[in-house]
Design an enzyme around this catalytic site. Sequence first.
Site, PDB file in Angstrom:
ATOM      1  N   LYS A  63      21.728   4.074  47.883  1.00 19.53           N
ATOM      2  CA  LYS A  63      22.322   3.987  49.214  1.00 19.53           C
ATOM      3  C   LYS A  63      22.213   2.593  49.830  1.00 19.53           C
ATOM      4  CE  LYS A  63      22.015   8.866  50.474  1.00 19.53           C
ATOM      5  NZ  LYS A  63      21.640   9.846  51.521  1.00 19.53           N
TER       6      LYS A  63
ATOM      7  N   ASP B 265      25.608  10.350  56.886  1.00 19.27           N
ATOM      8  CA  ASP B 265      24.378  11.136  57.027  1.00 19.27           C
ATOM      9  C   ASP B 265      24.013  11.273  58.506  1.00 19.27           C
ATOM     10  OD1 ASP B 265      23.880  11.660  54.337  1.00 19.27           O
ATOM     11  OD2 ASP B 265      22.760   9.802  54.049  1.00 19.27           O
TER      12      ASP B 265
END
Length: 297
Positions: A71, A112
């Site tokens: 990420k 997210d």
Amino acid sequence: MQISGKTKVFGIIGNPVEHSISPFMHGIFADTLGIDMVYVPFHVAQGQLEAALKGAYGLNIQGMNVTVPYKSAVIPYLTDILDSHAKDIGAVNTLVRDTRDGREGFIGHNTDISGLWRAMQSDGVSLKDEEVIILGAGGVGRSVAYLCAEHAKHVYLLNRDAAKAEAVAAEVNRKLGRYGQDCVTAMALADYKELLKGAENRYVVLQCTSVGLAPNVEDVVINDGDFYHYVKLGYDLIYTPWETTFMKYVSDNGGVAFNGLKMLLYQGIDAFELWNGCKVTEEAADKVYQKLCEKVR
């Protein structure tokens, strides 16, 4: 499913990635909205991330999700980051093909954060005027700290390695501190009892570690019933098992407990909308959520 030369290809990259439920979820999105697409898990070995992104662009893949451990590592290989949360956090989980002239690659986003926020709104949870405890200062805890610092009265970030929590808290305070005051306090996990002394209100607690994840379903970060007397609402971002030990502790002590499946749902919706330029209705979201529940329960 009928695949043709017009079928758009999406996927998820990570290591490991075989366990991901995202292909199942995005398959339901596509069927529900009638979009001609497939979603594939791509296992990217260590050292192959740059090559994987170049290959994905060359193969006309339209977008991808990114999971651990990439990420943050993926950012140097992107053409741009247009998402302010992704810039602040230094992590992305969604890549959109860059169609601007002269650009050959992907744009990064972080769904997210928006996914957790939408999950909370769906569950009727507000952070306004709340004191929040975050358990874990890893990648997930760091992202959640940014979200909570924006909306809560104050955030306490607890981690086994206090130095890691202090680094994250300093970073968030530097970027989001209000009127010169820190909005996040770092603490060693072992010192959690300090938060119970003279506590006037009960806390909102977000469990952001992998503790309790199947198959170690009996494990819990804080194994102390006294702590949970002070928890009014608990979010465990794990969704397997359906009810973690952390959630049981919260519920048994009069609090309200949620798992992380709705966060998964809404981060997936946000990614799906970015890729396809469409809007997923709440009716469609509810349909997909029910199928996810059947899958993981």
